[in-house]
Motif scaffolding. Structure first.
Motif, PDB file in Angstrom:
ATOM      1  N   SER A  96       0.845  -1.190   0.000  1.00 53.51           N
ATOM      2  CA  SER A  96       0.000   0.000   0.000  1.00 53.51           C
ATOM      3  C   SER A  96       0.880   1.239   0.000  1.00 53.51           C
ATOM      4  CB  SER A  96      -0.926   0.001   1.219  1.00 53.51           C
ATOM      5  OG  SER A  96      -0.167  -0.043   2.414  1.00 53.51           O
ATOM      6  N   PRO A  97       0.352   2.373  -0.475  1.00 52.56           N
ATOM      7  CA  PRO A  97       1.148   3.601  -0.519  1.00 52.56           C
ATOM      8  C   PRO A  97       1.548   4.076   0.879  1.00 52.56           C
ATOM      9  CG  PRO A  97      -0.803   3.779  -1.918  1.00 52.56           C
ATOM     10  CD  PRO A  97      -0.981   2.556  -1.079  1.00 52.56           C
ATOM     11  N   ALA A  98       2.702   4.689   0.958  1.00 55.20           N
ATOM     12  CA  ALA A  98       3.186   5.179   2.248  1.00 55.20           C
ATOM     13  C   ALA A  98       4.084   6.398   2.044  1.00 55.20           C
ATOM     14  CB  ALA A  98       3.963   4.084   2.982  1.00 55.20           C
ATOM     15  N   PHE A  99       4.161   7.235   3.057  1.00 55.73           N
ATOM     16  CA  PHE A  99       5.224   8.211   3.192  1.00 55.73           C
ATOM     17  C   PHE A  99       6.328   7.557   4.017  1.00 55.73           C
ATOM     18  CE2 PHE A  99       1.578  11.357   2.972  1.00 55.73           C
ATOM     19  CZ  PHE A  99       1.926  11.870   1.733  1.00 55.73           C
ATOM     20  N   TYR A 100       7.487   8.195   4.053  1.00 50.09           N
ATOM     21  CA  TYR A 100       8.575   7.691   4.881  1.00 50.09           C
ATOM     22  C   TYR A 100       9.242   8.844   5.615  1.00 50.09           C
ATOM     23  CZ  TYR A 100       8.012   3.462   2.169  1.00 50.09           C
ATOM     24  OH  TYR A 100       7.475   2.350   1.580  1.00 50.09           O
ATOM     25  N   LEU A 101       9.493   8.619   6.892  1.00 46.38           N
ATOM     26  CA  LEU A 101      10.322   9.533   7.663  1.00 46.38           C
ATOM     27  C   LEU A 101      11.732   8.958   7.650  1.00 46.38           C
ATOM     28  CD1 LEU A 101      10.513  12.026   9.540  1.00 46.38           C
ATOM     29  CD2 LEU A 101      10.076  10.467  11.456  1.00 46.38           C
ATOM     30  N   TYR A 102      12.692   9.764   7.278  1.00 48.32           N
ATOM     31  CA  TYR A 102      14.062   9.276   7.073  1.00 48.32           C
ATOM     32  C   TYR A 102      15.039  10.171   7.827  1.00 48.32           C
ATOM     33  CZ  TYR A 102      18.333   8.090   4.420  1.00 48.32           C
ATOM     34  OH  TYR A 102      19.603   7.711   4.043  1.00 48.32           O
ATOM     35  N   GLU A 103      15.928   9.548   8.596  1.00 47.73           N
ATOM     36  CA  GLU A 103      16.922  10.305   9.360  1.00 47.73           C
ATOM     37  C   GLU A 103      18.322   9.801   9.033  1.00 47.73           C
ATOM     38  OE1 GLU A 103      16.186  12.157  13.303  1.00 47.73           O
ATOM     39  OE2 GLU A 103      17.321  10.392  14.001  1.00 47.73           O
ATOM     40  N   ILE A 104      19.237  10.750   8.804  1.00 51.13           N
ATOM     41  CA  ILE A 104      20.635  10.459   8.498  1.00 51.13           C
ATOM     42  C   ILE A 104      21.504  11.067   9.595  1.00 51.13           C
ATOM     43  CG2 ILE A 104      22.491  10.687   6.810  1.00 51.13           C
ATOM     44  CD1 ILE A 104      20.284  11.338   4.718  1.00 51.13           C
ATOM     45  N   HIS A 105      22.326  10.252  10.215  1.00 52.65           N
ATOM     46  CA  HIS A 105      23.304  10.734  11.187  1.00 52.65           C
ATOM     47  C   HIS A 105      24.689  10.619  10.552  1.00 52.65           C
ATOM     48  CE1 HIS A 105      20.560  10.647  14.754  1.00 52.65           C
ATOM     49  NE2 HIS A 105      19.939   9.752  14.000  1.00 52.65           N
ATOM     50  N   SER A 106      25.283  11.745  10.206  1.00 57.39           N
ATOM     51  CA  SER A 106      26.648  11.737   9.688  1.00 57.39           C
ATOM     52  C   SER A 106      27.589  12.174  10.797  1.00 57.39           C
ATOM     53  CB  SER A 106      26.774  12.673   8.480  1.00 57.39           C
ATOM     54  OG  SER A 106      26.726  14.030   8.886  1.00 57.39           O
ATOM     55  N   ASN A 107      28.880  12.223  10.514  1.00 52.61           N
ATOM     56  CA  ASN A 107      29.830  12.656  11.543  1.00 52.61           C
ATOM     57  C   ASN A 107      29.775  14.161  11.772  1.00 52.61           C
ATOM     58  OD1 ASN A 107      30.955  13.467   9.147  1.00 52.61           O
ATOM     59  ND2 ASN A 107      32.951  12.511   9.477  1.00 52.61           N
ATOM     60  N   ARG A 108      29.020  14.875  10.910  1.00 49.95           N
ATOM     61  CA  ARG A 108      28.917  16.334  11.053  1.00 49.95           C
ATOM     62  C   ARG A 108      27.532  16.799  11.472  1.00 49.95           C
ATOM     63  NH1 ARG A 108      32.098  16.073   6.095  1.00 49.95           N
ATOM     64  NH2 ARG A 108      30.151  16.138   4.916  1.00 49.95           N
ATOM     65  N   HIS A 109      26.479  16.124  10.953  1.00 50.46           N
ATOM     66  CA  HIS A 109      25.124  16.633  11.166  1.00 50.46           C
ATOM     67  C   HIS A 109      24.121  15.475  11.234  1.00 50.46           C
ATOM     68  CE1 HIS A 109      26.579  20.662  10.249  1.00 50.46           C
ATOM     69  NE2 HIS A 109      27.153  20.164   9.165  1.00 50.46           N
ATOM     70  N   THR A 110      22.917  15.815  11.698  1.00 51.21           N
ATOM     71  CA  THR A 110      21.778  14.904  11.638  1.00 51.21           C
ATOM     72  C   THR A 110      20.695  15.567  10.801  1.00 51.21           C
ATOM     73  OG1 THR A 110      22.243  13.907  13.781  1.00 51.21           O
ATOM     74  CG2 THR A 110      19.992  13.723  12.958  1.00 51.21           C
ATOM     75  N   GLY A 136      13.887  14.140   7.365  1.00 55.79           N
ATOM     76  CA  GLY A 136      12.903  14.636   6.404  1.00 55.79           C
ATOM     77  C   GLY A 136      11.906  13.574   6.015  1.00 55.79           C
ATOM     78  N   ILE A 137      11.015  13.930   5.102  1.00 56.62           N
ATOM     79  CA  ILE A 137       9.909  13.073   4.685  1.00 56.62           C
ATOM     80  C   ILE A 137      10.045  12.752   3.205  1.00 56.62           C
ATOM     81  CG2 ILE A 137       7.396  12.940   4.407  1.00 56.62           C
ATOM     82  CD1 ILE A 137       7.272  14.996   6.771  1.00 56.62           C
ATOM     83  N   LEU A 138       9.983  11.467   2.883  1.00 60.36           N
ATOM     84  CA  LEU A 138       9.986  11.031   1.486  1.00 60.36           C
ATOM     85  C   LEU A 138       8.554  10.957   0.983  1.00 60.36           C
ATOM     86  CD1 LEU A 138      12.688   8.248   1.722  1.00 60.36           C
ATOM     87  CD2 LEU A 138      12.754  10.154   0.111  1.00 60.36           C
ATOM     88  N   ALA A 139       8.316  11.608  -0.167  1.00 62.62           N
ATOM     89  CA  ALA A 139       6.966  11.676  -0.714  1.00 62.62           C
ATOM     90  C   ALA A 139       7.038  11.904  -2.212  1.00 62.62           C
ATOM     91  CB  ALA A 139       6.186  12.817  -0.056  1.00 62.62           C
ATOM     92  N   GLY A 140       5.920  11.697  -2.871  1.00 63.11           N
ATOM     93  CA  GLY A 140       5.794  12.107  -4.258  1.00 63.11           C
ATOM     94  C   GLY A 140       5.367  13.563  -4.317  1.00 63.11           C
ATOM     95  N   ASN A 166       2.881  11.770 -12.933  1.00 62.88           N
ATOM     96  CA  ASN A 166       2.440  13.087 -12.465  1.00 62.88           C
ATOM     97  C   ASN A 166       3.242  13.576 -11.267  1.00 62.88           C
ATOM     98  OD1 ASN A 166       0.486  12.552 -14.347  1.00 62.88           O
ATOM     99  ND2 ASN A 166      -1.221  12.479 -12.917  1.00 62.88           N
ATOM    100  N   TYR A 167       4.098  12.685 -10.722  1.00 62.36           N
ATOM    101  CA  TYR A 167       4.841  13.018  -9.503  1.00 62.36           C
ATOM    102  C   TYR A 167       6.295  12.564  -9.629  1.00 62.36           C
ATOM    103  CZ  TYR A 167       0.083  13.480  -7.786  1.00 62.36           C
ATOM    104  OH  TYR A 167      -1.233  13.851  -7.646  1.00 62.36           O
ATOM    105  N   PHE A 168       7.142  13.162  -8.832  1.00 61.93           N
ATOM    106  CA  PHE A 168       8.521  12.682  -8.722  1.00 61.93           C
ATOM    107  C   PHE A 168       8.879  12.589  -7.238  1.00 61.93           C
ATOM    108  CE2 PHE A 168       8.577  17.273  -9.550  1.00 61.93           C
ATOM    109  CZ  PHE A 168       9.363  17.779  -8.506  1.00 61.93           C
ATOM    110  N   MET A 169       9.726  11.632  -6.908  1.00 58.38           N
ATOM    111  CA  MET A 169      10.076  11.402  -5.510  1.00 58.38           C
ATOM    112  C   MET A 169      10.939  12.543  -4.977  1.00 58.38           C
ATOM    113  SD  MET A 169      11.774   8.056  -3.665  1.00 58.38           S
ATOM    114  CE  MET A 169      13.300   8.084  -4.603  1.00 58.38           C
ATOM    115  N   SER A 170      10.605  13.021  -3.783  1.00 58.64           N
ATOM    116  CA  SER A 170      11.350  14.107  -3.153  1.00 58.64           C
ATOM    117  C   SER A 170      11.602  13.795  -1.691  1.00 58.64           C
ATOM    118  CB  SER A 170      10.579  15.424  -3.268  1.00 58.64           C
ATOM    119  OG  SER A 170      10.478  15.847  -4.608  1.00 58.64           O
ATOM    120  N   PHE A 171      12.681  14.369  -1.177  1.00 61.90           N
ATOM    121  CA  PHE A 171      12.995  14.316   0.247  1.00 61.90           C
ATOM    122  C   PHE A 171      12.774  15.708   0.792  1.00 61.90           C
ATOM    123  CE2 PHE A 171      16.438  13.859   3.669  1.00 61.90           C
ATOM    124  CZ  PHE A 171      15.574  13.215   4.537  1.00 61.90           C
TER     125      PHE A 171
END
Length: 406
Positions: free
Chosen positions: A85-99, A102-106, A231-236
């Protein structure tokens, strides 16, 4: 009103996600790429570069077909699976400099066309055409457009609460990053997120201008097909305050026939110049520029009193450098195509510029002060275009983590 939609993503099985996902294909040197392809049969790099040994012998169309076939192999083998089924995604990146979170969506091509999704960079048509052909032949995209939105307290609170739930992925990578992904498939949450973004009004492309332009071109060429995914493109989607903007520094092959002394004399008409000798100096404020020439660093400070800027574009340090030095003195033309200039992201040490000049391939290097998000938005609001390579923006997305099928 900005429109976002959930989508039926294709993504790796949880047990293989750390093996499948990769940095952007262009981020790998030849030796590192070959090593990954030889020792990791699950890497998404096998899809992006299925004929890496013979790629120079293949035309683009054949190569894109091989990408599509390898992608289907990964799905058939159960390495990649599709959401029911369709979903949004919450995505978190922890790098050595920053965290980054954001939200993945069309996001809507129509919003892009109506300038609800605003841009600030120009594109090269051949790159837009090439990636459009890639999307058409492969039928998928795994690199979202990075889009910023105005900080929203309600969304920030929702993100904090969502992060308390169990993620679908939590893994680390060899470059010491940690990645966490939460699925948002509950209909009430989906409706609430759609409403929040519809009230934001305006979105801004931070990174991915060619990808969004290619998606628009593919839509225009195929909208009669009835394929609603076009009609849509994936964005963060990430709040303004969470994006990290670095400068893009410049190195130039020659001094356009000028001697060192004559070059410095010409620069001095618009800048106060201080010699820093071997000090690894870089700008600390707007209107400051660093220069490395003939084994020495220099600090350049713009003589602001000599200038009457008409708009935010003319005040950009990257534009000032072009208008005062790169074009009139060094004779550079279109920065998108001129082969005498190269670019070094601000994430790299200043010593990399020194090494490039000392190595003899380049004659002079310039260091800039980073642009801020408000300058980017102001230029986009005025429908202006920033100079090429004005910003190096993080976060960067991992290929193969979430796939949007067309």
């Amino acid at each position: 009103m900005a429109k976002i939609i959930p989508f039926k993503a294709v993504r790796p099985t949880p047990d293989k996600v750390s093996l499948v996902t990769s940095r952007s294909y262009d981020d790998y040197g030849a030796a590192e790429l070959a090593s990954h392809l030889e020792f990791n049969p699950f890497s998404f790099l096998h899809i992006l570069n299925p004929a890496y040994v013979n790629q120079q012998k293949l035309g683009w169309e054949k190569r894109f077909k091989l990408v599509e076939h390898k992608y289907q192999d990964f799905k058939n083998e159960g390495i990649l699976i599709q959401e029911e089924s369709p979903a949004f995604y919450l995505y978190e990146i922890h790098s050595n400099r920053h965290t980054f979170t954001g939200i993945l969506a069309g996001t809507s091509v129509e919003d892009y066309q109506k300038n609800i999704i605003k841009k600030h960079e120009d594109t090269l048509q051949y790159r837009v055409d090439l990636f459009k052909d890639y999307l058409h032949e492969t039928g998928f995209n795994t690199e979202p457009v990075l889009i910023t939105y105005k900080d929203n307290p309600a969304l920030s609170d929702w993100i904090v609460n969502k992060k308390k739930s169990r993620p679908v992925y939590e893994f680390s990578t060899t470059n010491k990053e940690k990645h966490i992904l939460w699925s948002v498939s509950d209909s009430e949450e989906i409706n609430w997120l759609e409403k929040q973004f519809s009230e934001i009004g305006t979105l801004y492309i931070a990174d991915g201008h060619h990808r969004s332009a290619s998606s628009e071109l593919l839509y225009e060429e195929n909208k009669a097909s009835g394929n609603v995914n076009l009609n849509y493109f994936m964005s963060f989607l990430i709040p303004d305050s969470n994006v990290k903007i670095y400068e893009y520094n410049r190195v130039i092959n020659d001094l356009n026939g000028h001697s060192k002394d004559d070059f410095i004399k010409k620069i001095a008409k618009n800048f106060v110049i201080k010699t820093k000798k071997q000090e690894l100096w870089k700008p600390r404020h707007k209107f400051e520029f660093g220069m490395y020439l003939d084994g020495e660093f220099y600090a350049l400070r713009l003589k602001e009193e000599q200038f009457s800027f008409k708009n935010v574009l003319e005040r950009l340090d990257a534009q000032i450098l072009y208008d005062t030095i790169l074009h009139p003195i060094l004779g550079l033309g279109d920065l998108r195509t001129d082969e005498r200039i190269a670019y070094v992201p601000g994430t790299k040490s200043i010593t990399s510029i020194k090494d490039m000049v000392d190595g003899g391939e380049f004659k002079v290097g310039f260091m800039l002060y980073p642009i801020n998000i408000e300058e980017i938005k102001a230029i986009a609001d005025l429908n202006m275009i920033m100079p090429p390579k004005s910003t190096y923006i993080e976060p960067k997305f991992r290929s193969g983590l979430v796939v949007y099928e067309l």
